[in-house]
Design an enzyme around this catalytic site. Structure first.
Site, PDB file in Angstrom:
ATOM      1  N   TYR A 109       0.836  -1.251  -0.198  1.00  0.00           N
ATOM      2  CA  TYR A 109       0.050  -0.145   0.162  1.00  0.00           C
ATOM      3  C   TYR A 109       0.925   1.150   0.022  1.00  0.00           C
ATOM      4  O   TYR A 109       1.845   1.262   0.860  1.00  0.00           O
ATOM      5  CB  TYR A 109      -0.821  -0.175   1.263  1.00  0.00           C
ATOM      6  CG  TYR A 109      -1.757   1.405   1.317  1.00  0.00           C
ATOM      7  CD1 TYR A 109      -2.834   1.537   0.747  1.00  0.00           C
ATOM      8  CD2 TYR A 109      -0.998   2.543   2.206  1.00  0.00           C
ATOM      9  CE1 TYR A 109      -3.529   2.834   0.876  1.00  0.00           C
ATOM     10  CE2 TYR A 109      -1.581   3.542   2.260  1.00  0.00           C
ATOM     11  CZ  TYR A 109      -3.021   3.789   1.709  1.00  0.00           C
ATOM     12  OH  TYR A 109      -3.601   4.974   1.555  1.00  0.00           O
ATOM     13  N   GLU A 196      -3.362   7.890  -3.882  1.00  0.00           N
ATOM     14  CA  GLU A 196      -3.290   6.563  -3.576  1.00  0.00           C
ATOM     15  C   GLU A 196      -3.266   5.208  -4.212  1.00  0.00           C
ATOM     16  O   GLU A 196      -3.831   5.246  -5.310  1.00  0.00           O
ATOM     17  CB  GLU A 196      -4.502   6.669  -2.467  1.00  0.00           C
ATOM     18  CG  GLU A 196      -4.571   5.102  -1.433  1.00  0.00           C
ATOM     19  CD  GLU A 196      -6.010   5.129  -0.747  1.00  0.00           C
ATOM     20  OE1 GLU A 196      -5.775   5.111   0.363  1.00  0.00           O
ATOM     21  OE2 GLU A 196      -7.063   5.137  -1.481  1.00  0.00           O
TER      22      GLU A 196
END
Length: 385
Positions: A109, A196
């Protein structure tokens, strides 16, 4: 402002940020042709909506042939997709991204977001990607590394801190540091508030790629970026909010029955709170701003009352920059032009408040004038019921 995944990846390519090959499709036939063109044994068909959690909602499907890609696209296109971020009504899927399948060794992530408290961007990364990052942050915060970026560029030691911190293999460290450096450059140059990637992937060949792309932009900086404005998809936005944006109004649709028109974001939030305390539910957040003109007020009123959920309207104005008499004239003109039948409660304080109240009294229309916020909230909640 939000953009789709496929648009984010197009932007990534201009910054030399590696992404999988993918082709946009709006019909099952286009999805089939895209799968043939990509030529990989497996393709992924991904619904394009402005909401996260698509995988949980069934919006990401694997296909092992062009015919199956068409079938998976048909299952998504034109139908609502419900995810944890859409609400129960879901979002209609108008486009899908058909993307090459990759041999994934590990998922990570990576996110860069504006930390408003620290007044600088913060990098957040984890070796546990492809999952609900909010849940991970709540249950195992130690699994996420965080550090702030001072200035307008990321330093090499910070990029290495990210790469080593999430366990990127030594042979791929340079690719990971390049990835973060370019992503931060995009964030700064395009005035993004969020970038993101979940998941960021490492392939078995040692490549680092963005399997997803979520980017949000600062609305106040869009005048500098016509290329970003061109990416806006109003099909993904609430029609009331789209209409309000045309007149410089800050509007957010909510689920209640009491329409609110207020000047100032803080006062608007306080107004919604006191409506809740009085037993009602606000139907919207609407801030007409301190310098609203008569035409803006009329358009705000028109948008507000065109919502069929609204049963009564509360106008709560503090007359500072926006004088109470200007507001009153705008409200009277709007109510007359729209042949308004909804009950309207008005609470005004500040500059020219008596002139404003006089305009309302002499309008020939039925307005309920309140003396305080509490009084206004109680009256409008009773009328809405």
């Amino acid at each position: 402002m939000k953009i789709h995944e496929y648009q984010g990846k197009e932007l990534f390519r201009t910054y030399n940020i590696p992404v999988p090959n993918g082709i946009l499709a709006t019909t099952p036939e286009e999805a089939k042709a895209a799968a043939i063109e990509l030529g990989t044994p497996v393709v992924v068909v991904k619904a394009q909506i402005h909401a996260g959690g698509r995988g949980k909602g069934g919006g990401i499907k694997i296909a092992k042939s062009p015919e199956e890609a068409a079938q998976k696209a048909a299952e998504l296109l034109g139908k609502p997709l419900v995810t944890p971020q859409t609400g129960p009504e879901g979002r209609i899927v108008h486009k899908v991204l058909v993307e090459q399948g990759l041999d994934i060794a590990k998922e990570y992530y990576l996110g860069i977001v504006l930390d408003r408290q620290a007044s600088m961007p913060v990098v957040m990364a984890s070796s546990e990607g492809g999952m609900d990052i909010e849940k991970l942050a709540h249950e195992r915060p130690e699994a996420i590394i965080r550090f702030h970026i001072h200035g307008r560029e990321i330093h090499p030691h910070q990029a290495r801190r990210f790469a080593y911190g999430i366990g990127i293999p030594a042979e791929s460290i340079s690719k990971a540091t390049h990835f973060l450096t370019q992503l931060f450059k995009l964030l700064v140059e395009k005035d993004a508030t969020l970038a993101e990637i979940n998941p960021l992937i490492l392939t078995r060949q040692g490549d680092v790629l963005a399997l997803d792309a979520k980017i949000n932009f600062d609305d106040n900086a869009l005048f500098k970026h016509p290329d970003i404005v061109a990416m806006r998809d109003i099909q993904e936005e609430d029609p009331f909010e789209v209409e309000a944006s045309r007149y410089g109004l800050n509007y957010v649709k909510l689920e209640g029955t009491v329409g609110c028109m207020v000047n100032g974001a803080g006062l608007a939030m306080a107004t919604m709170d006191i409506i809740k305390l009085s037993g009602g539910k606000p139907a919207n957040f609407l801030d007409v701003g301190g310098g609203a003109k008569k035409d803006q007020i009329m358009n705000a009123f028109r948008i507000l009352t065109s919502d069929s959920d609204v049963k009564a309207v509360l106008i709560n104005i503090f007359g500072g920059i926006l004088r109470c008499d200007v507001l009153a004239r705008g409200v009277v003109d709007a109510a007359s032009e729209l042949h308004l039948t909804l009950p309207v409660v008005v609470r005004m304080e500040g500059t020219n408040v008596e002139q404003g109240k006089e305009i309302l009294r002499n309008s020939g229309l039925t307005f309920t004038v309140a003396d305080s916020m509490k009084d206004a909230a109680e009256k409008v909640v009773a009328l809405a019921q």
